[in-house]
Scaffold this active site. Sequence first.
Site, PDB file in Angstrom:
ATOM      1  N   LYS A 104       0.812  -1.216   0.000  1.00  0.00           N
ATOM      2  CA  LYS A 104       0.000   0.000   0.000  1.00  0.00           C
ATOM      3  C   LYS A 104       0.848   1.271   0.000  1.00  0.00           C
ATOM      4  O   LYS A 104       2.070   1.243   0.164  1.00  0.00           O
ATOM      5  CB  LYS A 104      -0.952  -0.008   1.206  1.00  0.00           C
ATOM      6  CG  LYS A 104      -2.119  -0.975   1.033  1.00  0.00           C
ATOM      7  CD  LYS A 104      -3.109  -0.876   2.171  1.00  0.00           C
ATOM      8  CE  LYS A 104      -4.326  -1.780   1.913  1.00  0.00           C
ATOM      9  NZ  LYS A 104      -5.295  -1.747   3.021  1.00  0.00           N
ATOM     10  N   ARG A 115      -3.009 -10.043   5.462  1.00  0.00           N
ATOM     11  CA  ARG A 115      -3.640 -10.155   4.135  1.00  0.00           C
ATOM     12  C   ARG A 115      -2.628  -9.663   3.104  1.00  0.00           C
ATOM     13  O   ARG A 115      -2.206  -8.508   3.156  1.00  0.00           O
ATOM     14  CB  ARG A 115      -4.913  -9.316   4.105  1.00  0.00           C
ATOM     15  CG  ARG A 115      -5.724  -9.405   2.827  1.00  0.00           C
ATOM     16  CD  ARG A 115      -7.035  -8.627   2.976  1.00  0.00           C
ATOM     17  NE  ARG A 115      -7.850  -8.707   1.762  1.00  0.00           N
ATOM     18  CZ  ARG A 115      -7.784  -7.851   0.751  1.00  0.00           C
ATOM     19  NH1 ARG A 115      -6.940  -6.821   0.817  1.00  0.00           N
ATOM     20  NH2 ARG A 115      -8.554  -8.000  -0.310  1.00  0.00           N
TER      21      ARG A 115
END
Length: 293
Positions: free
Chosen positions: A236, A270
């Site tokens: 991210k 995740r």
Amino acid sequence: MSNTIPGTIKMTGPVKLPGGGALDLSGKPLVMAIVNCTEDSFYPGSHNAGPEAAVERALVAAEAGADIIDFGGESTRPGAAYVSEEEEQRRLIPVIRAFRRQKQTPISVDTRKEPVARAALEAGANLINDISALEDDPALGPRCAEWGAPVVLMHKKGIPTDMQDQPYYEDVVGEVRSYLAAAVARALAVGIPPEHIILDPGIGFGKRREDNLALLTRLDEIRALGYPVLIGLSRKTIIGDLTGREVSQRLAGTLAANALCLMKGARIIRVHDVPEAVDLVKVLSAIGPYPAG
């Protein structure tokens, strides 16, 4: 500040999943593999052109040691547009059915829509990963309770279309913690048992760099709610901000951040990169132990 809220538990063994199988959050941390059934994820390396490619990616992830496969039919990257329930089902259901015919690995479905969740559970999914924490569709919580499906409750501020338009917090950790406590109460009220609740602070969902860093640094305050914590930070923007790397070069930064979160007690990571994440868990397990929770 109370360390727990009504209904909180400590995981002591496997939780039965609808359709068979179990999820054990009391032992080693689990690796959740991201499998996008879309072509507009923020990370081009996770794009899958068609259901066959998504099924193949999921099979490869399962063989690499993923504990959970998380299928998603709607991108939730910043700026992403809403996808209709019909289109989301069209993308997801054939993939879930095809994967389930070949593997018994637990399947999570990243959706905020009850009709999609229902169809996914009927097709062989086992748990629901809801970025709206049961807010967007009031029917989703009761459906999860009916099926006995565990649910991930995530914090976000705004919606994917506008969530990164100047988000602001007075105390991000306190506000996220309060939101998740309310989400837990919402889940319990519709009949979802405590052992079926997983919390996600929502790294990157309506948060600035300093907000994400505060949540990662003070993860123990989210864990103090008493529920297993899932962390989703794979590749991210926060990793890019810290390393100066483009999304395709953020694996090392992702592994470093996930290692920190696991040492702080996160129970699920995740990820896009399953083999590397599985190795990370193996090494930390050998060094261990992890914090309880």
